[in-house]
Scaffold this motif. Structure first.
Motif, PDB file in Angstrom:
ATOM      1  N   TYR A  76     -50.795  45.318-111.693  1.00 18.54           N
ATOM      2  CA  TYR A  76     -51.318  44.306-110.765  1.00 18.54           C
ATOM      3  C   TYR A  76     -52.113  43.227-111.497  1.00 18.54           C
ATOM      4  O   TYR A  76     -52.059  42.054-111.129  1.00 18.54           O
ATOM      5  CB  TYR A  76     -52.179  44.968-109.683  1.00 18.54           C
ATOM      6  CG  TYR A  76     -51.349  45.645-108.623  1.00 18.54           C
ATOM      7  CD1 TYR A  76     -50.516  44.908-107.777  1.00 18.54           C
ATOM      8  CD2 TYR A  76     -51.371  47.026-108.468  1.00 18.54           C
ATOM      9  CE1 TYR A  76     -49.741  45.526-106.818  1.00 18.54           C
ATOM     10  CE2 TYR A  76     -50.593  47.655-107.508  1.00 18.54           C
ATOM     11  CZ  TYR A  76     -49.782  46.897-106.688  1.00 18.54           C
ATOM     12  OH  TYR A  76     -49.003  47.507-105.732  1.00 18.54           O
ATOM     13  N   ILE A  77     -52.826  43.621-112.529  1.00 16.08           N
ATOM     14  CA  ILE A  77     -53.546  42.629-113.336  1.00 16.08           C
ATOM     15  C   ILE A  77     -52.551  41.689-114.008  1.00 16.08           C
ATOM     16  O   ILE A  77     -52.716  40.460-113.984  1.00 16.08           O
ATOM     17  CB  ILE A  77     -54.442  43.326-114.380  1.00 16.08           C
ATOM     18  CG1 ILE A  77     -55.590  44.074-113.689  1.00 16.08           C
ATOM     19  CG2 ILE A  77     -54.995  42.310-115.383  1.00 16.08           C
ATOM     20  CD1 ILE A  77     -56.358  45.001-114.621  1.00 16.08           C
ATOM     21  N   ALA A  78     -51.502  42.256-114.609  1.00  9.63           N
ATOM     22  CA  ALA A  78     -50.497  41.447-115.306  1.00  9.63           C
ATOM     23  C   ALA A  78     -49.781  40.497-114.355  1.00  9.63           C
ATOM     24  O   ALA A  78     -49.375  39.397-114.753  1.00  9.63           O
ATOM     25  CB  ALA A  78     -49.494  42.360-116.005  1.00  9.63           C
ATOM     26  N   GLU A  79     -49.629  40.919-113.102  1.00  5.76           N
ATOM     27  CA  GLU A  79     -48.938  40.088-112.107  1.00  5.76           C
ATOM     28  C   GLU A  79     -49.877  39.104-111.402  1.00  5.76           C
ATOM     29  O   GLU A  79     -49.472  38.418-110.460  1.00  5.76           O
ATOM     30  CB  GLU A  79     -48.278  40.999-111.069  1.00  5.76           C
ATOM     31  CG  GLU A  79     -47.129  41.829-111.633  1.00  5.76           C
ATOM     32  CD  GLU A  79     -46.590  42.856-110.641  1.00  5.76           C
ATOM     33  OE1 GLU A  79     -47.195  43.022-109.552  1.00  5.76           O
ATOM     34  OE2 GLU A  79     -45.565  43.497-110.955  1.00  5.76           O
ATOM     35  N   ASN A  80     -51.134  39.050-111.857  1.00  7.47           N
ATOM     36  CA  ASN A  80     -52.145  38.132-111.307  1.00  7.47           C
ATOM     37  C   ASN A  80     -52.501  38.429-109.849  1.00  7.47           C
ATOM     38  O   ASN A  80     -52.969  37.547-109.131  1.00  7.47           O
ATOM     39  CB  ASN A  80     -51.690  36.673-111.436  1.00  7.47           C
ATOM     40  CG  ASN A  80     -51.554  36.239-112.877  1.00  7.47           C
ATOM     41  OD1 ASN A  80     -52.420  36.531-113.701  1.00  7.47           O
ATOM     42  ND2 ASN A  80     -50.460  35.567-113.200  1.00  7.47           N
ATOM     43  N   PHE A  81     -52.309  39.659-109.435  1.00  7.88           N
ATOM     44  CA  PHE A  81     -52.644  40.021-108.059  1.00  7.88           C
ATOM     45  C   PHE A  81     -54.110  39.738-107.744  1.00  7.88           C
ATOM     46  O   PHE A  81     -54.444  39.209-106.680  1.00  7.88           O
ATOM     47  CB  PHE A  81     -52.332  41.505-107.811  1.00  7.88           C
ATOM     48  CG  PHE A  81     -52.777  41.999-106.467  1.00  7.88           C
ATOM     49  CD1 PHE A  81     -51.978  41.824-105.349  1.00  7.88           C
ATOM     50  CD2 PHE A  81     -54.009  42.622-106.317  1.00  7.88           C
ATOM     51  CE1 PHE A  81     -52.390  42.267-104.098  1.00  7.88           C
ATOM     52  CE2 PHE A  81     -54.434  43.074-105.072  1.00  7.88           C
ATOM     53  CZ  PHE A  81     -53.622  42.896-103.959  1.00  7.88           C
ATOM     54  N   PHE A  82     -54.982  40.069-108.675  1.00  8.79           N
ATOM     55  CA  PHE A  82     -56.416  39.957-108.403  1.00  8.79           C
ATOM     56  C   PHE A  82     -56.922  38.523-108.502  1.00  8.79           C
ATOM     57  O   PHE A  82     -57.988  38.214-107.978  1.00  8.79           O
ATOM     58  CB  PHE A  82     -57.211  40.879-109.335  1.00  8.79           C
ATOM     59  CG  PHE A  82     -56.994  42.333-109.037  1.00  8.79           C
ATOM     60  CD1 PHE A  82     -57.676  42.955-108.014  1.00  8.79           C
ATOM     61  CD2 PHE A  82     -56.079  43.083-109.774  1.00  8.79           C
ATOM     62  CE1 PHE A  82     -57.483  44.302-107.724  1.00  8.79           C
ATOM     63  CE2 PHE A  82     -55.871  44.427-109.503  1.00  8.79           C
ATOM     64  CZ  PHE A  82     -56.565  45.039-108.467  1.00  8.79           C
TER      65      PHE A  82
END
Length: 212
Positions: free
Chosen positions: A90-96
């Motif tokens: 999720y971090i890599a996908e810029n979710f946050f």
């Protein structure tokens, strides 16, 4: 108008319900479940009750039945199912960066305990791949990352965990300075919450949530 508190859950079977978790994830609870414990209706789950009764907005329920916190996973499970691999994704996908998460619940460790994953010791930096195959260093990694991503992190510690896992979780939360809720007296069948157990979890989490 006051904004709702945006919530994310990272969990395992206790927080699943068919149709309410990411596609491809295993769900323990569902409308179709026919063997105990039966929790018919998503509104009876601990997390759905919590959202409805506290005017919260659930942005994502990232719960995967059978998943471990650490990278030692169940037979036939991909390591990508672990809590730490999921949060990294999720971090890599810029979710946050694309979603404001006010409160992040971490509710796991049950499968780590059940499959006898290596426990290891609490460790707060410089994690190796071998560290992340052990429960306590992986938990420290997860919570440390989560603290930087959400306004508030609440770690829920299940009943019936191995004592060394439960005590390590409590120690890590204190060291990393996030909230830790240790559950008490949850009704279960086959190791999983019943309808009453879900209500008991919700009530205890609500008290913690409203404490600040």
């Amino acid at each position: 108008m006051e904004k709702k508190n945006n919530v994310m859950i990272i969990g395992d079977s206790y927080s699943t319900y068919g149709g309410y978790i990411p596609e491809g994830y295993y769900a323990y609870y569902s409308d179709a479940r026919e063997d105990a414990p039966i929790v018919k209706g998503v509104e009876k789950t601990w997390w759905h009750r919590l959202m409805a009764e506290n005017d919260l907005s659930l942005i994502l329920n990232d719960s995967y039945s059978g998943s471990t916190i650490c990278n030692t996973v169940r037979e036939n499970f991909s390591v990508e199912t672990s809590f730490i691999r999921r949060i990294d994704r999720y971090i890599a996908e810029n979710f946050f960066t694309e979603n404001r998460i006010d409160t992040l619940f971490i509710f796991g460790g049950t499968n780590d305990s059940w499959i006898n994953a290596p426990v290891g010791e609490t460790k707060y930096a410089d994690w190796t791949e071998d560290d992340l195959k052990c429960v306590l260093p992986a938990f420290c990694y997860l919570v440390s990352r989560a603290k930087a991503l959400a306004g508030r992190v609440i770690c829920i510690v299940n009943t019936d965990l191995k004592p060394e896992i439960a005590s390590g979780f409590i120690e890590a939360c204190e060291k990393i300075d996030v909230e830790c809720l240790v559950l008490k007296e949850i009704e279960k069948e086959k190791g999983h919450p019943t309808v009453l157990g879900m209500k008991q979890i919700c009530e205890q989490v609500a008290v913690c949530l409203q404490g600040n």
